[in-house]
Structure formats: structure tokens, C-alpha cells
Scaffold this active site. Sequence first.
Site, PDB file in Angstrom:
ATOM      1  N   SER A 250       0.838  -1.197   0.000  1.00  6.84           N
ATOM      2  CA  SER A 250       0.000   0.000   0.000  1.00  6.84           C
ATOM      3  C   SER A 250       0.874   1.249   0.000  1.00  6.84           C
ATOM      4  O   SER A 250       1.875   1.327   0.723  1.00  6.84           O
ATOM      5  CB  SER A 250      -0.911   0.010   1.238  1.00  6.84           C
ATOM      6  OG  SER A 250      -1.811  -1.078   1.190  1.00  6.84           O
ATOM      7  N   GLU A 251       0.477   2.208  -0.809  1.00  4.36           N
ATOM      8  CA  GLU A 251       1.227   3.454  -0.947  1.00  4.36           C
ATOM      9  C   GLU A 251       1.529   4.076   0.413  1.00  4.36           C
ATOM     10  O   GLU A 251       0.672   4.169   1.292  1.00  4.36           O
ATOM     11  CB  GLU A 251       0.407   4.444  -1.773  1.00  4.36           C
ATOM     12  CG  GLU A 251       1.040   5.810  -1.918  1.00  4.36           C
ATOM     13  CD  GLU A 251       0.135   6.768  -2.677  1.00  4.36           C
ATOM     14  OE1 GLU A 251       0.678   7.585  -3.435  1.00  4.36           O
ATOM     15  OE2 GLU A 251      -1.088   6.685  -2.506  1.00  4.36           O
TER      16      GLU A 251
ATOM     17  N   GLN B 132      10.383  -2.192   3.453  1.00  2.82           N
ATOM     18  CA  GLN B 132       9.721  -3.383   2.908  1.00  2.82           C
ATOM     19  C   GLN B 132       9.599  -3.311   1.394  1.00  2.82           C
ATOM     20  O   GLN B 132       9.765  -4.317   0.702  1.00  2.82           O
ATOM     21  CB  GLN B 132       8.342  -3.543   3.542  1.00  2.82           C
ATOM     22  CG  GLN B 132       8.381  -3.956   5.004  1.00  2.82           C
ATOM     23  CD  GLN B 132       6.993  -4.240   5.545  1.00  2.82           C
ATOM     24  OE1 GLN B 132       6.026  -3.558   5.229  1.00  2.82           O
ATOM     25  NE2 GLN B 132       6.881  -5.264   6.368  1.00  2.82           N
TER      26      GLN B 132
ATOM     27  N   GLU C 203      -3.153   5.010   0.801  1.00  2.00           N
ATOM     28  CA  GLU C 203      -2.286   5.689   1.771  1.00  2.00           C
ATOM     29  C   GLU C 203      -2.867   5.648   3.186  1.00  2.00           C
ATOM     30  O   GLU C 203      -4.078   5.770   3.389  1.00  2.00           O
ATOM     31  CB  GLU C 203      -2.125   7.149   1.340  1.00  2.00           C
ATOM     32  CG  GLU C 203      -1.257   7.985   2.226  1.00  2.00           C
ATOM     33  CD  GLU C 203       0.224   7.790   1.991  1.00  2.00           C
ATOM     34  OE1 GLU C 203       0.946   7.625   2.993  1.00  2.00           O
ATOM     35  OE2 GLU C 203       0.661   7.815   0.816  1.00  2.00           O
TER      36      GLU C 203
ATOM     37  N   ASP D 215      -7.857  -0.274  10.081  1.00  2.00           N
ATOM     38  CA  ASP D 215      -7.296  -0.571   8.763  1.00  2.00           C
ATOM     39  C   ASP D 215      -8.452  -0.612   7.773  1.00  2.00           C
ATOM     40  O   ASP D 215      -9.294  -1.505   7.826  1.00  2.00           O
ATOM     41  CB  ASP D 215      -6.553  -1.905   8.781  1.00  2.00           C
ATOM     42  CG  ASP D 215      -5.764  -2.172   7.508  1.00  2.00           C
ATOM     43  OD1 ASP D 215      -6.053  -1.529   6.482  1.00  2.00           O
ATOM     44  OD2 ASP D 215      -4.854  -3.018   7.544  1.00  2.00           O
TER      45      ASP D 215
ATOM     46  N   ARG E 207      -8.186  -0.632   4.348  1.00  2.00           N
ATOM     47  CA  ARG E 207      -7.793  -1.033   2.997  1.00  2.00           C
ATOM     48  C   ARG E 207      -8.706  -2.122   2.439  1.00  2.00           C
ATOM     49  O   ARG E 207      -9.187  -2.977   3.175  1.00  2.00           O
ATOM     50  CB  ARG E 207      -6.338  -1.505   2.998  1.00  2.00           C
ATOM     51  CG  ARG E 207      -5.353  -0.382   3.200  1.00  2.00           C
ATOM     52  CD  ARG E 207      -3.942  -0.889   3.374  1.00  2.00           C
ATOM     53  NE  ARG E 207      -3.762  -1.618   4.622  1.00  2.00           N
ATOM     54  CZ  ARG E 207      -2.599  -2.111   5.021  1.00  2.00           C
ATOM     55  NH1 ARG E 207      -1.525  -1.971   4.265  1.00  2.00           N
ATOM     56  NH2 ARG E 207      -2.507  -2.747   6.183  1.00  2.00           N
TER      57      ARG E 207
END
Length: 203
Positions: free
Chosen positions: A52-53, A70, A92, A126, A128
Site C-alpha cells: 500500500s502506498e 519493505q 495511503e 485498517d 484497505r
Amino acid sequence: MPVTFVASSQLPTQWGIFTMHGFLEPGTGKEHVVLTMGDVADGRPVLGRMHSECLTGDALFSLRCDCGFQLEAALKAIAEEGRGALLYLRQEGRGIGLMNKIRAYHLQDGGADTVEANLQLGFGADQRDYAICKPMLEHLGIRSLRLLTNNPRKVKALEGIGIEVAERLPLEFGKNPHNRKYLATKAGKLGHMLGQLHQAELD
């Protein structure tokens, strides 16, 4: 979730030459890319990462997280193997966006951890969504991954959308005095597989 393929091009890097594939998410306008190397459509499990950006870590060299470390480690591992895929997802701050991430950093400066900061701003820990990965992987002919991650949620998310995770490979890089609490929170509150060393930071 529909994702539209746009174009592919070569991307030379310090680790080797990747092919960069661009995808557009029409519903949000977000632009995602996948970097591949070698033949990833031959049916064998592909060494891969869903990244993820993180503008602060990936591009601005922040030590508050381990994201940039990473990213580099994953690209290096793929290049050394000569075959693999890295999905660079525009999500982000675990999905809250850059400006809200800066707000969360401000709360962390005052003592909150990453989860507490997100919750104080009215977000989930989170946010995402990994469903966008499926059409990108399918476009590239990838059905099975040897996934570079410490996050069990990513494994579960991929398996939930029909992508086999043949193996999970740890990706533990970048620990430093500035991100000890961040990594401990990942381990203690988000279930990341980082070992007892990080959990001990919360005690």
C-alpha cells in the site's frame, strides 16, 4: 470491483528492469500499478507483494514506519529470483489518505499509537480493500502467490477473493528507534507476525 488496464512499459530500477502495468479504478479515480519481472503467467506460484502506498516511507525516507524498507526488500527479492510481482496500491495511511495520515501523525506525536490515532479520527484501524487486486492479478495471469507479508489479513483477503496463497514469506526490515512503538502496535493490535520482540514494546 472493476479495474481498467491502461498500459504497460519498462521500468529500469537499481535492482533490474521491471515491467510496469497501469490500472485505473473508475469508481474512485485511483491509479494503481503492478511491477512484474519474468514470466508470471506460467501457472506456477509467483513471488509477490501487495504494497500500500506510503508517500512518507516510500518516497520521503520516513523512519516512523517500515514501509519504504519493505518496498525495497520486496523489489530486491523479486529481482534476485528473476520472477515476481509487486502490486502498488494507492491506499495511503491504511486507507485514510495522506492528509488524514498527517492528522494521525499529529495525534501520535501526542502519545497515541497508530490504531488509536485512526480511531480518534473516526476511521477503522485498517480500511484497505484488497478486492481490487483480483482483476489486476487475473489480467496478468497470476492465480497463486508466494506472498511477502507479515500481515495475516492480506493472506485471508487474497484467499477470500479466490487467489491461492501457496506460501507466506516474512518481510521484517527497517526496525529503528523511531518506529518501535509502530511495529509493536502492528504485532500487538493488528496481529502482524513480527514475534515477541515487538509485542514486548507494548508491555
